[in-house]
Motif scaffolding. Structure first.
Motif, mmCIF file in Angstrom:
data_model
loop_
_atom_site.group_PDB
_atom_site.id
_atom_site.type_symbol
_atom_site.label_atom_id
_atom_site.label_comp_id
_atom_site.label_asym_id
_atom_site.label_seq_id
_atom_site.Cartn_x
_atom_site.Cartn_y
_atom_site.Cartn_z
ATOM 1 N N GLY A 50 -6.514 0.689 3.979
ATOM 2 C CA GLY A 50 -6.099 0.486 4.693
ATOM 3 C C GLY A 50 -4.460 1.138 4.523
ATOM 4 O O GLY A 50 -3.589 1.571 5.114
ATOM 5 N N ASP A 51 -4.205 1.005 3.361
ATOM 6 C CA ASP A 51 -2.950 1.463 2.854
ATOM 7 C C ASP A 51 -3.145 2.897 2.520
ATOM 8 O O ASP A 51 -1.932 3.715 3.096
ATOM 9 N N VAL A 52 -4.184 3.913 2.480
ATOM 10 C CA VAL A 52 -4.277 5.263 2.944
ATOM 11 C C VAL A 52 -3.712 5.090 4.119
ATOM 12 O O VAL A 52 -2.531 6.203 4.518
ATOM 13 N N LEU A 53 -4.147 5.044 5.117
ATOM 14 C CA LEU A 53 -4.191 5.062 7.174
ATOM 15 C C LEU A 53 -2.117 4.855 7.352
ATOM 16 O O LEU A 53 -2.005 4.940 8.373
ATOM 17 N N ALA A 54 -1.843 3.811 6.242
ATOM 18 C CA ALA A 54 -0.390 3.081 6.587
ATOM 19 C C ALA A 54 0.474 4.591 6.297
ATOM 20 O O ALA A 54 1.814 4.572 6.856
#
Length: 245
Positions: A50-54
């Motif tokens: 999720g942090d990467v995609l954000a």
């Protein structure tokens, strides 16, 4: 602009998993020149997917959404519920592919057994995680059928999270293989990396037989690398067709 490939691995508290996942990432990157390959995790490790995609959502520099390939061997909860929810909330422009295990890795399993010294009278136990999703477990049993056909011998399935009281699942598998004429039991881990779950099955097997063969996990086998690459390329092809319309 070439979409980034985001690998979504399960994650583990065992550092061996992270080390293996990074080696797989490097191997995939070497086969996809010009593609940025980023490793992320669904749980227990960082960076979280999720942090990467954000980082992609709303960024002008990343106006082309990434392709997310789940480094999972069966399509259970993480693939059907968890990851789609993360993508929808953190980066709706990302495209999620099928799990890595939808590409048959039977050849990789067979190679690992041969590398370990598989003999003509060895019976094979295929060990996998086990899922609350019946369809995910059925996909593992399909791999066992494929492996049995390839090796011309019975293959029994044992789920590491479903061994039962007294390691009953392993004992039943061994008994069936012995009844079929197996002189020795060979363990085939349907896992990306060695870890606590693979060792759980190995330990159970050690309590039941004096002599066994344990193959290595899938790791960076070329079929694993190709499975990921083919899922990425297929996603690009679908995106091109959609854009063409």
């Amino acid at each position: 602009m070439t979409p980034t490939l985001v690998l979504a691995a399960h994650g583990s508290r065992d550092p061996r998993f992270g080390a293996t996942a990074r080696r797989v990432r490097d191997a995939v990157a070497s086969t996809l020149p010009g593609v940025d390959v980023v490793l992320s995790y669904l749980d227990l490790d960082e960076p979280l997917v999720g942090d990467v995609l954000a980082e992609f959502d709303g960024s002008v520099a990343h106006h082309v959404g990434p392709v997310v390939v789940p480094m999972l061997l069966s399509a259970g909860y993480h693939h059907k519920i968890d990851l789609p929810s993360i993508i929808a909330s953190r980066c709706p422009t990302a495209r999620q592919t099928d799990v890595m295990g939808t590409r048959s890795l039977t050849g990789a399993l067979a190679d690992r057994l041969v590398e370990a010294g598989l003999g003509p009278r060895d019976g094979v136990v295929l060990s996998a995680v086990g899922s609350s999703d019946p369809a995910a477990d059925r996909s593992v049993r399909l791999r066992a059928i494929e492996l049995s056909t390839r090796l011309h011998r019975p293959v029994e399935v044992v789920f590491a999270t479903k061994l039962g009281p007294g390691q009953r699942a392993v004992a039943t598998a061994v008994r069936r293989l012995r009844a079929g004429g197996a002189d020795r039991i060979a363990l085939s881990p349907y896992f990306l990396s060695a870890g606590l779950l693979t060792e759980r099955v190995e330990s159970a097997l050690d309590t039941l037989v004096d002599d066994s063969l344990v193959a290595g996990p899938l790791g960076t086998h070329p079929d694993v690398v190709e499975a990921i690459g083919s899922l990425y390329r297929a996603a690009l092809d679908r995106r091109a067709v959609t854009a063409g319309h």
